[in-house]
Design a protein around this motif. Structure first.
Motif, PDB file in Angstrom:
ATOM      1  N   PRO A   1       0.831  -1.209   0.000  1.00 56.52           N
ATOM      2  CA  PRO A   1       0.000   0.000   0.000  1.00 56.52           C
ATOM      3  C   PRO A   1       0.867   1.262   0.000  1.00 56.52           C
ATOM      4  CG  PRO A   1       0.141  -0.907   2.203  1.00 56.52           C
ATOM      5  CD  PRO A   1       0.951  -1.819   1.316  1.00 56.52           C
ATOM      6  N   ASP A   2       0.196   2.412   0.135  1.00 55.73           N
ATOM      7  CA  ASP A   2       0.897   3.704   0.217  1.00 55.73           C
ATOM      8  C   ASP A   2       1.805   3.932  -0.989  1.00 55.73           C
ATOM      9  OD1 ASP A   2      -0.304   4.077   2.745  1.00 55.73           O
ATOM     10  OD2 ASP A   2       1.331   2.953   3.710  1.00 55.73           O
TER      11      ASP A   2
ATOM     12  N   ALA B   1       0.783   6.011  -3.627  1.00 56.06           N
ATOM     13  CA  ALA B   1      -0.003   7.016  -4.354  1.00 56.06           C
ATOM     14  C   ALA B   1       0.810   7.758  -5.403  1.00 56.06           C
ATOM     15  CB  ALA B   1      -0.611   8.016  -3.369  1.00 56.06           C
ATOM     16  N   THR B   2       2.128   7.750  -5.256  1.00 59.29           N
ATOM     17  CA  THR B   2       2.964   8.445  -6.241  1.00 59.29           C
ATOM     18  C   THR B   2       3.210   7.606  -7.494  1.00 59.29           C
ATOM     19  OG1 THR B   2       4.968   7.616  -5.165  1.00 59.29           O
ATOM     20  CG2 THR B   2       4.147   9.776  -4.455  1.00 59.29           C
TER      21      THR B   2
ATOM     22  N   TYR C   1       9.453  -1.213  -6.487  1.00 58.15           N
ATOM     23  CA  TYR C   1       8.349  -1.472  -5.570  1.00 58.15           C
ATOM     24  C   TYR C   1       8.042  -2.974  -5.528  1.00 58.15           C
ATOM     25  CZ  TYR C   1       7.528   3.571  -5.742  1.00 58.15           C
ATOM     26  OH  TYR C   1       7.667   4.925  -5.664  1.00 58.15           O
TER      27      TYR C   1
ATOM     28  N   HIS D   1      -3.566   7.214  -9.875  1.00 64.40           N
ATOM     29  CA  HIS D   1      -2.676   6.885  -8.761  1.00 64.40           C
ATOM     30  C   HIS D   1      -3.112   5.547  -8.175  1.00 64.40           C
ATOM     31  CE1 HIS D   1      -0.649  10.799  -8.650  1.00 64.40           C
ATOM     32  NE2 HIS D   1      -1.830  11.309  -8.971  1.00 64.40           N
TER      33      HIS D   1
ATOM     34  N   GLN E   1      -3.823   2.507  -5.814  1.00 71.53           N
ATOM     35  CA  GLN E   1      -4.134   2.332  -4.391  1.00 71.53           C
ATOM     36  C   GLN E   1      -3.159   1.357  -3.742  1.00 71.53           C
ATOM     37  OE1 GLN E   1      -8.165   1.016  -4.807  1.00 71.53           O
ATOM     38  NE2 GLN E   1      -9.010   3.089  -4.721  1.00 71.53           N
ATOM     39  N   TYR E   2      -2.835   0.307  -4.472  1.00 72.64           N
ATOM     40  CA  TYR E   2      -1.813  -0.626  -3.999  1.00 72.64           C
ATOM     41  C   TYR E   2      -1.319  -1.468  -5.172  1.00 72.64           C
ATOM     42  CZ  TYR E   2      -5.698  -4.049  -3.712  1.00 72.64           C
ATOM     43  OH  TYR E   2      -6.777  -4.861  -3.986  1.00 72.64           O
TER      44      TYR E   2
END
Length: 275
Positions: free
Chosen positions: A138-139, A141-142, A152, A188, A190-191
């Motif tokens: 998660p997190d 958004a970029t 990632y 963007h 979400q995950y």
């Protein structure tokens, strides 16, 4: 005492002459008698029993080196050796079953990908997709479709390695909200996620999600940023025709068309919305 030539022993024991000569050279199974005049070597009939023992141990896939060591052991020590060897075999079987599961999974994935490739690019279709348990990141958004996400996903794979888990597929998997996007930079995620082959309960449940089984509205295309928004809008229009303006998530799954980094990148992408 009656003796047998090497050819006779080979025939009686169903073993090659070359193997018998090899066993003789390494001092594993030597002829009982050598004629001092012509140096011909002969085996005693009683030796056939011990040769069968060696053949039996070879059937167990025990190495020649180990056989040389164990054939002189008394029964108690031989039993101990064989029990340890059985434990090694059990471990190998466990590993082989795991490898077989991975092979079956990869064949299933490639079958599914070949089916996906049979769909025309840019046309909306429905298909049933099984439930998926996924490890999420998660997190993010970029991260947008314009961002290279490999680092990632490396984080996700590192987490799998730490927990001794296997990825069901090596893909780029992302989720974002269905909306009226005008630019790729507005999307963007979400995950990001990796589908898990063998989840277990000890893993952090906050990072595990289940993507439900069901019928999905999909569109497939070869990954191309120039066409991405066009196909997304086409899928959104088809979904709203069926479901109105009901909120939904888009699952983006991109699979490689080859596995070599020496070739130009080529991915087939499917956008999925659960109905």
């Amino acid at each position: 005492m009656d003796y047998l030539t090497i050819g006779e022993v080979a025939k009686l024991a169903d073993i090659s002459v070359q193997t018998l000569r090899y066993y003789d050279n390494i001092d594993l199974f030597k002829p009982e008698f050598t004629n001092p005049q012509n140096h011909y070597r002969y085996y005693g009939i009683r030796q056939l029993f011990y040769l069968e023992t060696i053949k039996y141990l070879r059937r167990l896939d025990i190495s020649i080196k180990q056989i040389k060591e164990i054939i002189v052991l008394p029964p108690k020590q031989l039993s101990h050796f064989l029990k340890n060897y059985r434990h090694e075999i059990d471990q190998q079987l466990t590993e082989l079953h795991a490898i077989k599961a991975l092979l079956n999974n990869q064949i299933e994935l490639l079958t599914d990908q070949n089916l996906l490739l049979s769909y025309p690019d840019g046309e909306v279709y429905q298909r049933k997709i099984d439930s998926r348990q996924v490890l999420t990141l998660p997190d993010v958004a970029t991260v947008t479709p314009e961002v290279q996400p490999d680092l990632y996903f490396r984080d996700l794979y590192a987490q799998l390695d730490q927990q001794n888990l296997d990825a069901k597929a090596y893909q780029y998997n992302c989720v974002f909200a269905l909306d009226d996007y005008q630019r790729l930079s507005n999307i963007h995620y979400q995950y990001l996620f990796v589908t898990i082959l063998n989840p277990h309960s000890s893993f952090d449940s906050d990072l595990i999600k289940t993507l439900d089984e069901g019928h999905y509205l999909c569109i497939k295309f070869n990954w191309n940023l120039d066409n991405y928004l066009t196909y997304l809008k086409r899928l959104k229009k088809a979904y709203q025709t069926l479901r109105g303006h009901q909120k939904a998530q888009v699952i983006e799954v991109s699979s490689p068309n080859h596995s070599s980094s020496d070739h130009e990148e080529s991915f087939v992408t499917e956008l999925q919305i659960k109905l």
